[in-house]
Enzyme design. Structure first.
Site, PDB file in Angstrom:
ATOM      1  N   ASP A 197      -8.763   3.415  -3.391  1.00  0.00           N
ATOM      2  CA  ASP A 197      -9.828   3.598  -2.403  1.00  0.00           C
ATOM      3  C   ASP A 197     -11.100   4.195  -2.994  1.00  0.00           C
ATOM      4  O   ASP A 197     -11.450   5.363  -2.746  1.00  0.00           O
ATOM      5  CB  ASP A 197      -9.315   4.475  -1.268  1.00  0.00           C
ATOM      6  CG  ASP A 197      -8.152   3.842  -0.529  1.00  0.00           C
ATOM      7  OD1 ASP A 197      -7.944   2.628  -0.697  1.00  0.00           O
ATOM      8  OD2 ASP A 197      -7.447   4.556   0.196  1.00  0.00           O
ATOM      9  N   GLU A 209       3.047   6.950  -2.460  1.00  0.00           N
ATOM     10  CA  GLU A 209       2.864   8.079  -3.375  1.00  0.00           C
ATOM     11  C   GLU A 209       3.269   9.427  -2.777  1.00  0.00           C
ATOM     12  O   GLU A 209       3.021  10.468  -3.387  1.00  0.00           O
ATOM     13  CB  GLU A 209       1.385   8.186  -3.790  1.00  0.00           C
ATOM     14  CG  GLU A 209       0.771   6.909  -4.316  1.00  0.00           C
ATOM     15  CD  GLU A 209       0.049   6.091  -3.243  1.00  0.00           C
ATOM     16  OE1 GLU A 209      -0.651   5.137  -3.592  1.00  0.00           O
ATOM     17  OE2 GLU A 209       0.208   6.450  -2.046  1.00  0.00           O
ATOM     18  N   ASP A 220       0.844  -1.199   0.000  1.00  0.00           N
ATOM     19  CA  ASP A 220       0.000   0.000   0.000  1.00  0.00           C
ATOM     20  C   ASP A 220       0.886   1.259   0.000  1.00  0.00           C
ATOM     21  O   ASP A 220       2.071   1.202   0.291  1.00  0.00           O
ATOM     22  CB  ASP A 220      -0.886  -0.022   1.240  1.00  0.00           C
ATOM     23  CG  ASP A 220      -2.181   0.762   1.061  1.00  0.00           C
ATOM     24  OD1 ASP A 220      -2.331   1.458   0.045  1.00  0.00           O
ATOM     25  OD2 ASP A 220      -3.043   0.661   1.963  1.00  0.00           O
TER      26      ASP A 220
END
Length: 801
Positions: A494, A432, A429
């Protein structure tokens, strides 16, 4: 000393695209003319004068007859390379024919003609018929206060220069790609930025996976080889121009001529690498939520999956496998997950693989932070201290410096320990949020590393799994950049639980596939917001279970029995369909590893010459054989476009001819699926998890009026070839270790069916055929011929006369 945490929110990053040609803030210095040039082998080097009188250098490298590279720099040689993005791609020995005239240089490659205007710089590409397929925007500078400039440098004060490029956008041109963008598939009209972001949603310009590559309906592709920020204006600020700005003082981009999109994708993935084949079990269902809290809860879920007979191969544990506040030190919470080796062994015996969540950030109070700080394994700030930044819970964290070889190996070793204990894969996950002013071991700044960081992060974890499994690496990653397809796979992030988010998710997956990434998934039911209604959950599952990979995940329960008996029944119907289609999915996946084609494909990849498909982004092809049209509303209404040719309704086995639009209203338990003519569709037996039983028997659907071929990939490759001509139908197979029932559609009743030279007996009813080892039966009302073969390890020749 540790620097003060910035506590900068991801949302506060400058993810809005900048206006490229802003005359109020910047000066622009475009190439004006060629001063001199020379040719070395298949490279042409130009010394150019800019509008301001400066000297700039441009180099064109012709790598093969359809591919060349443009370098722009103020230096005589290119200063930086991006070896992590590209691979060692092959160059082709071929002769360039170069012709010089008074005002231009014409370069004939054998596949295209490239013209360089020397009196007023301009690059033009024509096909061999003389059609202009690409041209730098030579006229844009004449548009007074709204200019668009061709290749050159943008400057503001003492800040380093950046590089821009612009070319004509034709009135009928379409642009595709740029990564996992959540808007419409055709990017014309888009003002966009390539700057990775924790988007926290999937309905805006913000993206987790920007890819600096796009394709034009005029038959070319552009790959910008950089890790720096890129701003795009694609028919946005100027409706007649495609422009991009690279935030770097030098520019390198590749021009790829197709004109076929498949060829362009193949060439692009030859430059940046192709995906390896993910493990077979990864194509089964993944079950997850945010988050299973402890061993007892996970074991109950696994038991219910088997009791409800929901096929499933992977269960995922989000952050709660670690101790609270220890995200992410890669250490189990011993209290909540007691006797974990016993638990993992038991789950493996039940056919489950285990996925563990992680992020590349480490909190300061952990032992892992202390070790990493001491050894210099974290990115630094400008003072040389560990750079701290907020994570998703707003706690200060250090981020691992994957450019440091020892730090990368440190992380691989931590993963190998978890793998040896029984974990199988990691959900990588985040990744970024690298700040622009960070400093990395390899000398890069955060501005240069921000987009590249996801690739290095996922590469490191992938390599640990690959090392442990002997070549069967895999991750479940959220962020990516060019080249990330080498470390599969990704999911879409998400999304909220709405029909609109579901549509944006499909569009993002299609754009991502057009950016060279074949394996992709998303959160069935949506990740966040109010829980999905049973109807939305079902519609999302129907779509999600017909993608390259499938995972249920979200805040709160996402197991199908939580949405009622009807939802459970329909979910199982499509989950079992997915498992029966595994032989086809594996065959399609292997094809992707060879040519870079995505598993779920926009219609235009299969029907590029049909203008009606150029905008279609709410239906798709699953491989080359199946057209899938998800339902994006609670009313069951869906519009389906069938391109020219014959199609077979997958459910009703009825023939439908295209081109045509179908306005359908379908029940909650179905979505439109059509089988394409001249394709082969294999089905395996039903099972609860991959390899629960041998793939025996197989059912192979054949819908062929000319010829088709398919290679199955199980224990060994097995090719099935079908040929139809005036004498009848021939089916040939390599050695196949299974009994096979062939269903031949749109077929006249045969006089004879011959297997290996022997006429076999007709069964008067399908029930009789099912009791025999070998035979055939014909259903006249559906025009279906079923042929059953013996379960032996041998090649087959079947003749239908």
């Amino acid at each position: 000393m540790v620097s003060t945490p910035t506590h900068r929110k991801y949302l506060q990053y400058d993810t809005q695209p900048q206006k490229i040609y802003d005359l109020h803030q910047f000066e622009f210095d475009s190439l004006k003319r060629v001063v001199k040039w020379h040719k070395i082998d298949n490279s042409l080097k130009f010394e150019c004068e800019t509008d301001s009188g400066r000297t700039a250098h441009v180099q064109l490298d012709f790598i093969n007859p359809r591919l060349f590279r443009i370098w722009l720099t103020v230096e005589k040689t290119k200063q930086k390379t991006h070896s992590e993005i590209t691979v060692d791609f092959p160059t082709e020995a071929f002769a360039l024919k170069v012709e010089e005239s008074k005002d231009s240089i014409r370069i004939h490659t054998g596949q295209m003609i490239v013209t360089i205007r020397t009196d007023s710089w301009q690059v033009i590409v024509n096909d061999l018929n003389g059609k202009c397929i690409f041209s730098e925007n030579a006229y844009g500078g004449n548009r007074s206060w709204f200019p668009v400039y061709r290749l050159g440098f943008r400057k503001s004060g003492d800040a380093p220069a950046t590089c821009y490029e612009s070319f004509y956008l034709r009135a009928d041109e379409h642009i595709y790609g740029l990564g996992e963008k959540f808007g419409r598939m055709d990017k014309v009209g888009l003002h966009s930025v390539a700057w990775q972001s924790d988007t926290t949603n999937t309905v805006s310009e913000r993206a987790y996976k920007n890819i600096p590559f796009f394709m034009s309906s005029y038959g070319y592709g552009i790959f910008i080889n950089t890790s720096n920020r890129i701003d795009y204006e694609i028919g946005s600020e100027s409706y007649v121009a495609t422009s991009f700005l690279v935030h770097s003082p030098e520019l390198e981009y590749f021009f790829i001529y197709g004109p076929d999109f498949r060829r362009i994708l193949s060439q692009y993935t030859e430059l940046t690498g192709r995906a390896p084949m993910p493990p077979r079990w990864s194509f089964g269902l993944w079950m997850s939520r945010f988050s299973y809290k402890n061993r007892d809860e996970l074991e109950i879920i696994c038991r219910e999956l088997r009791e409800y007979e929901v096929p499933c191969d992977v269960v995922h544990i989000d952050p709660d496998w670690m101790r609270p506040g220890h995200y992410c030190d890669l250490e189990w919470n011993e209290k909540s997950w007691h006797n974990r080796r016993e638990m993992l062994d038991n789950l493996h015996k039940q056919g489950f693989h285990i996925s563990l969540w992680e992020q590349p950030y480490v909190r300061p109070h952990t032992d892992m932070f202390k070790e990493g700080k001491e050894k210099g394994y974290f990115a630094k700030d400008t003072n040389g201290s560990v750079y701290l930044q907020s994570d998703f819970e707003d706690h200060p964290t250090a981020f691992i410096d994957f450019s440091h070889p020892e730090a990368a190996e440190w992380i691989r070793q931590k993963h190998l320990r978890l793998l040896e204990e029984g974990a199988d894969v990691f959900k990588t996950d985040m990744g970024e949020s690298v700040p622009e002013d960070a400093i990395f071991h390899n000398g890069m700044t955060g501005a240069e590393m921000h987009n590249l960081y996801p690739l290095l992060y996922n590469k490191t974890v992938f390599e640990a799994v690959d090392r442990h499994t002997g070549g069967k690496g895999i991750v479940w990653g959220r962020s990516a950049w060019a080249g990330s397809q080498r470390y599969p796979l990704n999911w879409a992030g998400d999304c909220h639980s709405t029909y609109e988010d579901m549509a944006c998710t499909l569009r993002s997956g299609l754009s991502y596939g057009l950016s060279g990434v074949p394996f992709w998934s998303h959160d069935i039911g949506g990740f966040q917001g109010p829980p999905p209604s049973p109807e939305l959950y079902i519609r999302w599952a129907q779509f999600g279970l017909l993608c390259s990979h499938s995972r249920c995940h979200g805040v709160g329960p996402h197991e199908p029995w939580h949405f009622g008996e009807e939802a459970l029944r329909i979910f199982k119907k499509f989950a079992k369909l997915r498992y029966r289609l595994l032989p086809y999915l594996w065959a399609t996946a292997f094809e992707a590893t060879q040519n870079g084609l995505p598993v779920i494909r926009p219609m235009l990849l299969e029907f590029q010459n049909d203008p009606a498909v150029w905008h279609l982004d709410l239906q798709y092809m699953l491989g080359n054989a199946l057209l899938v049209a998800p339902v994006f509303n609670p009313d069951g209404k869906v519009t389906v476009y069938l391109p020219a040719g014959n199609w077979l309704d997958y459910w009703q086995k009825e023939l439908v001819s295209g081109p045509r639009y179908l306005e359908l209203k379908v029940g909650l338990d179905t979505i439109p699926i059509y089988m394409r003519e001249n394709t082969i569709l294999p089905h395996g037996p039903a099972m609860n998890y991959v390899d629960e039983k041998p793939f025996n028997p197989l059912t192979v659907d054949i819908f062929v009026n000319q010829q088709a071929e398919l290679t199955l990939w199980h224990e060994q490759p097995t090719t099935i070839r079908v040929q139809r001509d005036q004498s009848g139908v021939q089916i040939r197979t390599d050695e196949i270790e299974a009994g096979v029932t062939f269903n031949i559609y749109d077929q006249d009743k045969p006089r004879n069916v011959i297997i290996a030279g022997e006429v076999i007996e007709e069964a008067t009813a399908i029930e009789i055929l099912e009791t025999r080892d070998c035979g055939w039966h014909y259903r006249s009302e559906k025009r279906i011929l079923a042929i059953k073969t013996e379960s032996e390890s041998k090649s087959l020749l079947i003749e239908i006369k």
